[in-house]
Design a protein around this motif. Structure first.
Motif, PDB file in Angstrom:
ATOM      1  N   ASP A  92      -2.145 -34.121 -34.778  1.00  0.00           N
ATOM      2  CA  ASP A  92      -1.423 -33.262 -33.840  1.00  0.00           C
ATOM      3  C   ASP A  92      -1.318 -31.866 -34.432  1.00  0.00           C
ATOM      4  N   ILE A 144       0.342 -28.193 -33.374  1.00  0.00           N
ATOM      5  CA  ILE A 144       1.196 -27.465 -32.439  1.00  0.00           C
ATOM      6  C   ILE A 144       1.113 -25.987 -32.793  1.00  0.00           C
ATOM      7  N   LEU A 155      11.265 -28.212 -29.569  1.00  0.00           N
ATOM      8  CA  LEU A 155      10.390 -28.726 -30.623  1.00  0.00           C
ATOM      9  C   LEU A 155      11.123 -29.699 -31.534  1.00  0.00           C
ATOM     10  N   LEU A 185       2.681 -27.874 -37.405  1.00  0.00           N
ATOM     11  CA  LEU A 185       3.152 -26.809 -36.528  1.00  0.00           C
ATOM     12  C   LEU A 185       2.792 -25.485 -37.186  1.00  0.00           C
ATOM     13  N   TRP A 222       0.432 -27.856 -27.678  1.00  0.00           N
ATOM     14  CA  TRP A 222       0.338 -29.063 -28.509  1.00  0.00           C
ATOM     15  C   TRP A 222      -1.035 -29.687 -28.261  1.00  0.00           C
TER      16      TRP A 222
END
Length: 152
Positions: A2, A4, A37, A95, A127
């Motif tokens: 992932d 972001i 978030l 992130l 995202w």
């Protein structure tokens, strides 16, 4: 993995680029997106931030540990952002708090294969997920959210 991408919130234009601070509207944008978030990110999320004052002020309301990465400064390349994030090999979500046009170029590079100019609104987050590290066809866009929508 992932990834972001969080563009810094609205900042004043009067100071030298690296010293620009958030406007009152930008502070509100940062608080709203940080709240959203924080409710979505897992505890083990790695947070990487540009050294610019406005990105540091944007991430501050999140209230989590973060690392300042010089490679994410306003003149960063999309490839430098992906390298800093260890894309697509990071074991934990990452992130990145950074700047336009770089973050829009990163999104375009991942989602369509080339660093086109895609606009990301100030304070917004994108995202992006890759299910299988060695399979670029497993990349998808999980969420796009503006700060205005995050606070509702």
């Amino acid at each position: 993995m992932d990834l972001i991408l969080w563009r810094h919130a609205e900042a004043e234009d009067s100071a030298p680029d690296m010293a620009r601070i958030l406007t009152p509207k930008g502070q509100k944008q940062a608080r709203r997106m940080a709240e959203w978030l924080d409710s979505q990110l897992p505890e083990g999320c790695k947070i990487l931030v540009s050294p610019a004052v406005r990105t540091l002020q944007t991430v501050e309301p999140l209230g989590r540990k973060f690392k300042v990465v010089n490679a994410l400064a306003p003149d960063a390349s999309p490839e430098a952002v992906l390298q800093a994030a260890n894309w697509p090999n990071s074991r934990e979500p990452v992130l990145v708090v950074g700047h336009q046009p770089t973050l829009g170029q990163v999104a375009a590079l991942l989602l369509c294969g080339q660093p086109q100019y895609w606009e990301m609104k100030k304070g917004s987050a994108w995202w992006i997920v890759q299910r299988e590290p060695k399979d670029p066809d497993s990349i998808y866009l999980k969420a796009v959210l503006t700060a205005e929508l995050a606070g509702k």
